[in-house]
Design a protein around this motif. Structure first.
Motif, mmCIF file in Angstrom:
data_model
loop_
_atom_site.group_PDB
_atom_site.id
_atom_site.type_symbol
_atom_site.label_atom_id
_atom_site.label_comp_id
_atom_site.label_asym_id
_atom_site.label_seq_id
_atom_site.Cartn_x
_atom_site.Cartn_y
_atom_site.Cartn_z
ATOM 1 N N GLY A 198 -7.089 -4.410 -8.994
ATOM 2 C CA GLY A 198 -6.519 -5.180 -10.091
ATOM 3 C C GLY A 198 -7.181 -4.899 -11.430
ATOM 4 O O GLY A 198 -8.023 -4.014 -11.570
ATOM 5 N N THR A 199 -6.794 -5.690 -12.420
ATOM 6 C CA THR A 199 -7.358 -5.521 -13.756
ATOM 7 C C THR A 199 -8.795 -6.016 -13.830
ATOM 8 O O THR A 199 -9.563 -5.575 -14.685
ATOM 9 N N ASN B 167 -0.533 -7.813 -9.114
ATOM 10 C CA ASN B 167 0.696 -8.201 -8.431
ATOM 11 C C ASN B 167 0.673 -7.616 -7.023
ATOM 12 O O ASN B 167 0.548 -6.388 -6.865
ATOM 13 N N PRO B 168 0.793 -8.448 -5.981
ATOM 14 C CA PRO B 168 0.768 -7.913 -4.616
ATOM 15 C C PRO B 168 1.824 -6.846 -4.352
ATOM 16 O O PRO B 168 1.641 -6.010 -3.462
ATOM 17 N N ASP B 169 2.903 -6.854 -5.120
ATOM 18 C CA ASP B 169 3.923 -5.820 -4.940
ATOM 19 C C ASP B 169 3.397 -4.431 -5.276
ATOM 20 O O ASP B 169 4.007 -3.423 -4.893
ATOM 21 N N THR C 165 1.607 0.879 -3.716
ATOM 22 C CA THR C 165 1.536 2.007 -4.632
ATOM 23 C C THR C 165 0.098 2.298 -5.033
ATOM 24 O O THR C 165 -0.350 3.446 -5.029
ATOM 25 N N GLY C 166 -0.637 1.253 -5.357
ATOM 26 C CA GLY C 166 -1.963 1.420 -5.944
ATOM 27 C C GLY C 166 -3.032 1.899 -4.979
ATOM 28 O O GLY C 166 -3.857 2.751 -5.336
ATOM 29 N N TYR C 167 -3.053 1.361 -3.759
ATOM 30 C CA TYR C 167 -4.102 1.779 -2.831
ATOM 31 C C TYR C 167 -3.986 3.260 -2.462
ATOM 32 O O TYR C 167 -4.996 3.983 -2.467
ATOM 33 N N PRO C 168 -2.781 3.785 -2.149
ATOM 34 C CA PRO C 168 -2.676 5.231 -1.932
ATOM 35 C C PRO C 168 -3.020 6.045 -3.174
ATOM 36 O O PRO C 168 -3.562 7.148 -3.064
ATOM 37 N N LEU C 169 -2.737 5.503 -4.347
ATOM 38 C CA LEU C 169 -3.056 6.226 -5.574
ATOM 39 C C LEU C 169 -4.565 6.414 -5.718
ATOM 40 O O LEU C 169 -5.032 7.500 -6.095
ATOM 41 N N TYR D 146 -4.352 -9.190 1.709
ATOM 42 C CA TYR D 146 -3.655 -9.868 0.627
ATOM 43 C C TYR D 146 -2.138 -9.936 0.816
ATOM 44 O O TYR D 146 -1.451 -10.504 -0.032
ATOM 45 N N VAL D 147 -1.618 -9.359 1.884
ATOM 46 C CA VAL D 147 -0.160 -9.330 2.048
ATOM 47 C C VAL D 147 0.239 -10.014 3.339
ATOM 48 O O VAL D 147 -0.550 -10.121 4.283
ATOM 49 N N LYS D 148 1.488 -10.448 3.390
ATOM 50 C CA LYS D 148 1.960 -11.258 4.512
ATOM 51 C C LYS D 148 2.256 -10.420 5.751
ATOM 52 O O LYS D 148 1.883 -10.775 6.870
#
Length: 401
Positions: A125-126, A162-164, A168-172, A193-195
């Motif tokens: 995150g930020t 944003n959990p959405d 995208t972010g973790y593989p990046l 963090y995700v359902k």
């Protein structure tokens, strides 16, 4: 900014099996700061407990001098609260110069000179969970910075985003870590963090992953984690294997919340669950019986078994649970009989190896899991009786005859 982030990722192409970095072929072992030392930054009031290079050097020295390194503990992992609150003019993250006066590159060299590895903490995150600079929109910069410092492991948390964006972010970040050319073990907090975690994708991109809440210094916390792993609701156990492991969080032996029997439970169950063994404790002040558990070569051999198969719960009757884990060579098993009850006397558990799921028609030689002492030889139908203390465990290894 979100649109730019997605477009930048799309332009990078595909990174299938990006986590194939040769690391974590068995669960990583080492020491981590968070559970015991949290976000203590006041080195004036708490000089021995603050997040500082002094703390990590001290724990590294203990890993070497007290025999932990010799049995496999090799990572010294910094958690949250290590940098300044602002990046520098080039956008780079900056270690707090008061608490890390030598800098991270020198700290990494210190670890490497002792045959150890240095891990660090970031956040997708930020901001980090503690309010320090996160890596969102700085992933390429941070990955290269960590590599330039000589970092060996990165834990990437998931606060302030944003959990959405996780998928995208973790593989990046893994893409950018690989791009540096430095092998960096990648620990993701993504599924925590995700359902409905996509464990296939997570395993394709992460060496280890947190999928439950932070462990606390209590028996209730350890029990809740064991329950979550026993339920295995998303069938996440099947994704564990060399290079990819579920992480139920830190080993809290040596702190304040567990009795001796409960310490046996955590150490044995983390071995059966093929879990990372990342201690979070004060290695300057460890009771001898606790140190013996942490250094127990029989437990570590189960944990580090090269097949990397995660153990699973085979039965649950009231407070009694039976778990097993396949070991090498094929046909060998670790068996844990767990009493989660807190009554005043031991439970007598009468079972058979067949009931546990073992199938060798010639029977098994059974040894005690902590000591290696021979228990006996049993056919599949022989009564197998264990006395299990309240909040305690009996651990065995069964080898086919």
């Amino acid at each position: 900014m979100y649109v730019v982030f997605v477009v930048a990722l799309t332009c990078l192409g595909v990174w299938v099996d990006a986590v194939n970095n040769g690391l974590a072929r068995t669960p990583p072992m080492g020491w981590m700061s968070w559970q015991r030392y949290r976000c203590i930054t006041d080195c004036v009031q708490q000089p021995d407990n603050c997040i500082s290079e002094s703390l990590f050097k001290r724990m590294a020295d203990r890993l070497v001098s007290d025999g932990y390194k010799d049995v496999g503990y090799e990572y010294i992992n910094i958690d949250d609260c290590w940098p300044l609150k602002d990046r520098d003019a080039e956008g780079k993250i900056v270690p707090d110069p008061t608490r890390f006066p030598s800098g991270m590159a020198d700290l990494a060299k210190y670890m490497h000179s002792k045959g150890l590895k240095l891990g660090i903490y970031g956040d997708f995150g930020t901001l980090t969970c503690g309010g320090y600079p996160g890596s969102k929109f700085y992933m390429d910069v941070d990955a290269q910075t960590f590599a330039d410092w000589g970092i060996d492991s990165l834990k990437l948390d998931g606060c302030y985003t944003n959990p959405d964006d996780y998928a995208t972010g973790y593989p990046l970040m893994e893409f950018f870590l690989n791009k540096t050319g430095r092998p960096i073990l990648y620990s993701c907090s993504w599924p925590a963090y995700v359902k409905d975690p996509d464990y296939k994708t997570i395993a394709d991109n992460c060496n280890i992953w947190r999928n439950y809440g932070d462990i606390q210094d209590s028996w209730d916390s350890v029990k809740s984690i064991i329950g979550f792993y026993g339920d295995d609701t998303d069938n996440f156990t099947k994704f564990a294997g060399p290079g990819n492991f579920n992480d139920p969080d830190m080993i809290i032996l040596g702190n304040f919340g567990l009795s001796y029997d409960q310490q046996r439970v955590q150490m044995a169950m983390w071995a059966v669950m093929a879990s990372p063994l990342l201690m979070s404790n004060n290695l300057d002040d460890i009771r001898p019986e606790t140190k013996d558990l942490l250094l127990n070569k029989n437990l570590i051999a189960i944990n580090q078994d090269p097949l990397g198969i995660q153990g699973t719960r085979k039965s649950q009757t009231g407070n009694i649970e039976i778990w097993s884990r396949p070991l090498s060579p094929v046909g060998k098993f670790a068996i844990a009989i767990l009493n989660l009850g807190e009554a005043g006397c031991a439970a007598i558990v009468n079972t058979t190896l067949s009931y546990i799921g073992l199938t060798n028609q010639g029977g098994y030689k059974v040894t005690e899991g902590f000591t290696g002492a021979v228990v006996g030889t049993f056919s599949l139908s022989d009564h197998f009786v264990s006395n299990v203390n309240p909040s305690g465990i009996q651990l065995y290894v069964a080898s086919p005859n």
